[in-house]
Design an enzyme around this catalytic site. Structure first.
Site, PDB file in Angstrom:
ATOM      1  N   HIS A  75     -61.686   0.527  -8.622  1.00  0.00           N
ATOM      2  CA  HIS A  75     -60.781  -0.583  -8.264  1.00  0.00           C
ATOM      3  C   HIS A  75     -61.504  -1.895  -8.625  1.00  0.00           C
ATOM      4  O   HIS A  75     -61.886  -2.662  -7.751  1.00  0.00           O
ATOM      5  CB  HIS A  75     -60.467  -0.509  -6.769  1.00  0.00           C
ATOM      6  CG  HIS A  75     -59.308  -1.358  -6.341  1.00  0.00           C
ATOM      7  ND1 HIS A  75     -58.473  -2.002  -7.229  1.00  0.00           N
ATOM      8  CD2 HIS A  75     -58.841  -1.676  -5.095  1.00  0.00           C
ATOM      9  CE1 HIS A  75     -57.550  -2.659  -6.559  1.00  0.00           C
ATOM     10  NE2 HIS A  75     -57.751  -2.484  -5.277  1.00  0.00           N
ATOM     11  N   ASP A  98     -63.728   1.041   3.890  1.00  0.00           N
ATOM     12  CA  ASP A  98     -62.370   1.217   3.372  1.00  0.00           C
ATOM     13  C   ASP A  98     -61.763   2.391   4.144  1.00  0.00           C
ATOM     14  O   ASP A  98     -62.480   3.101   4.870  1.00  0.00           O
ATOM     15  CB  ASP A  98     -62.462   1.522   1.855  1.00  0.00           C
ATOM     16  CG  ASP A  98     -61.108   1.616   1.170  1.00  0.00           C
ATOM     17  OD1 ASP A  98     -60.098   1.183   1.766  1.00  0.00           O
ATOM     18  OD2 ASP A  98     -61.050   2.127   0.034  1.00  0.00           O
TER      19      ASP A  98
HETATM   20  N1  NVA Z   1     -59.298   3.417  -1.383  1.00  0.00           N
HETATM   21  C1  NVA Z   1     -57.972   2.891  -1.138  1.00  0.00           C
HETATM   22  C2  NVA Z   1     -57.878   1.472  -1.602  1.00  0.00           C
HETATM   23  C3  NVA Z   1     -56.541   0.832  -1.381  1.00  0.00           C
HETATM   24  C4  NVA Z   1     -56.477  -0.575  -1.903  1.00  0.00           C
HETATM   25  C5  NVA Z   1     -56.944   3.759  -1.846  1.00  0.00           C
HETATM   26  O1  NVA Z   1     -57.179   4.139  -2.998  1.00  0.00           O
HETATM   27  O2  NVA Z   1     -55.917   4.062  -1.239  1.00  0.00           O
HETATM   28  N1   CP Z   2     -56.648  -4.039  -1.740  1.00  0.00           N
HETATM   29  C1   CP Z   2     -55.569  -3.673  -2.458  1.00  0.00           C
HETATM   30  O1   CP Z   2     -55.657  -3.324  -3.633  1.00  0.00           O
HETATM   31  O2   CP Z   2     -54.414  -3.757  -1.773  1.00  0.00           O
HETATM   32  P1   CP Z   2     -52.980  -3.235  -2.247  1.00  0.00           P
HETATM   33  O3   CP Z   2     -53.028  -1.731  -2.222  1.00  0.00           O
HETATM   34  O4   CP Z   2     -52.034  -3.792  -1.246  1.00  0.00           O
HETATM   35  O5   CP Z   2     -52.710  -3.732  -3.640  1.00  0.00           O
END
Ligand code: NVA
Ligand code: CP
Length: 298
Positions: free
Chosen positions: A132, A216
């Site tokens: 990410h 997270d």
């Molecule tokens: N680790 C989380 C981040 C969300 C922004 C996911 O992938 O759901």
């Molecule tokens: N942190 C983040 O990427 O949030 P969203 O899933 O809301 O885009």
């Protein structure tokens, strides 16, 4: 494709110098949020091809394009033939022949790599199960705004070995900080981090003298079937019994959405150490700088 296109699929795609430049520019853009007459993306279109839910990523990219005088197209799998099985390669060729920039949020990282390989315009990773990177731009910007350079500092990751953790592993190399990681032992054995890490089974050991503590959700999007995943993490909640071992002026970050009472206690989430709202807003500024950078390269 003959021309080399600059994609942003992970932090590894850009040099440390370029990443620092993007963050400095983001801080500048934040000061002058909506500069009249500055429309570097006028008549340009950004497509958002999203296979998973999003609040921050979607809103920040859409608003970024509004500020820059451009347009966006939001495409969920229900809207495109991708959802009915049209190959990624064909979709990439077609969409990129009409738009100027593409953000993708999907499951497998190999899907975004395949898309990028077949795209004639830059592709930005808006989240895959592996990385990410856009969130890291905002996180690094937020740290720098609050505390100055992150180089040489100690960052502690407590939680799942997921897209955010892997992005922190990449960031530690690019921004030159020390990274300690803590999670249950069987998670580390099951989910291989993208690179070598400084691993601690005990989160207190990982948090000692940390300048930044990050966590997270315990269950990421698409990972919902990992049975009893959450229970394994019960000793890994970021709460005062852990943060008391960090540096006195430590900063707490979370990419959001958060599950308060699970990966983080309410006390820590709402404490003066927490910069989560600034971190969320910085998605906008950091991505404006990223868009500008990638489009200038075109
Ligand atoms: N680790 C989380 C981040 C969300 C922004 C996911 O992938 O759901
Ligand atoms: N942190 C983040 O990427 O949030 P969203 O899933 O809301 O885009």
């Amino acid at each position: 494709m003959s021309k080399r296109i600059q994609h942003f699929l992970s932090l590894k795609d850009l040099s440390s110098d370029d990443l620092i430049k993007i963050i400095s520019r983001a801080i500048e853009l934040k000061k002058d949020k909506f500069k009249e007459g500055y429309e570097p993306l006028k008549n340009k279109t950004l497509a958002l091809v999203f296979d998973k839910s999003s609040t921050r990523t979607r809103v920040s990219f859409e608003v970024a394009m509004t500020h820059f005088g451009g347009n966006t197209l939001f495409l969920s799998p229900r809207d495109t033939q991708l959802g009915r099985g049209e190959p990624i390669e064909d979709t990439a060729k077609v969409i990129s022949s009409m738009v100027d920039l593409i953000v993708i949020r999907t499951h497998e990282h190999s899907e975004i790599e395949l898309f990028a390989k077949n795209s004639s315009v830059p592709v930005i990773n808006g989240l895959t199960e592996k990385f990410h990177p856009c969130q890291l731009l905002a996180d690094m910007m937020t740290y720098i705004e609050n505390k100055g350079s992150i180089s040489g500092k100690k960052v502690c990751w407590i939680g799942d070995i997921n897209n955010m953790c892997n992005s922190y592993i990449n960031a530690s190399k690019k921004f030159g900080f020390e990274l300690s990681v803590s999670c249950p032992k069987d998670i580390i054995e099951k989910k291989k981090p993208v690179d070598e890490i400084d691993y601690y089974e005990n989160p207190i050991d990982a948090a000692k003298k940390a300048d930044l503590i990050v966590t997270d959700v315990w269950t990421s999007m698409g990972d919902e079937n990992s049975s009893s995943h959450d229970k394994k993490f019960s000793n890994y909640q970021v709460n005062n019994s852990i943060t008391m071992h960090a540096n006195k002026d430590y900063v707490f970050m979370h990419c959001l959405p958060a599950h308060i009472g699970e990966e983080v206690s309410q006390e820590v989430f709402e404490s003066n150490h927490s910069v989560v709202w600034q971190e969320a807003e910085n998605r906008l500024h950091a991505q404006k700088a990223l868009i500008e950078f990638l489009m200038k390269k075109e």
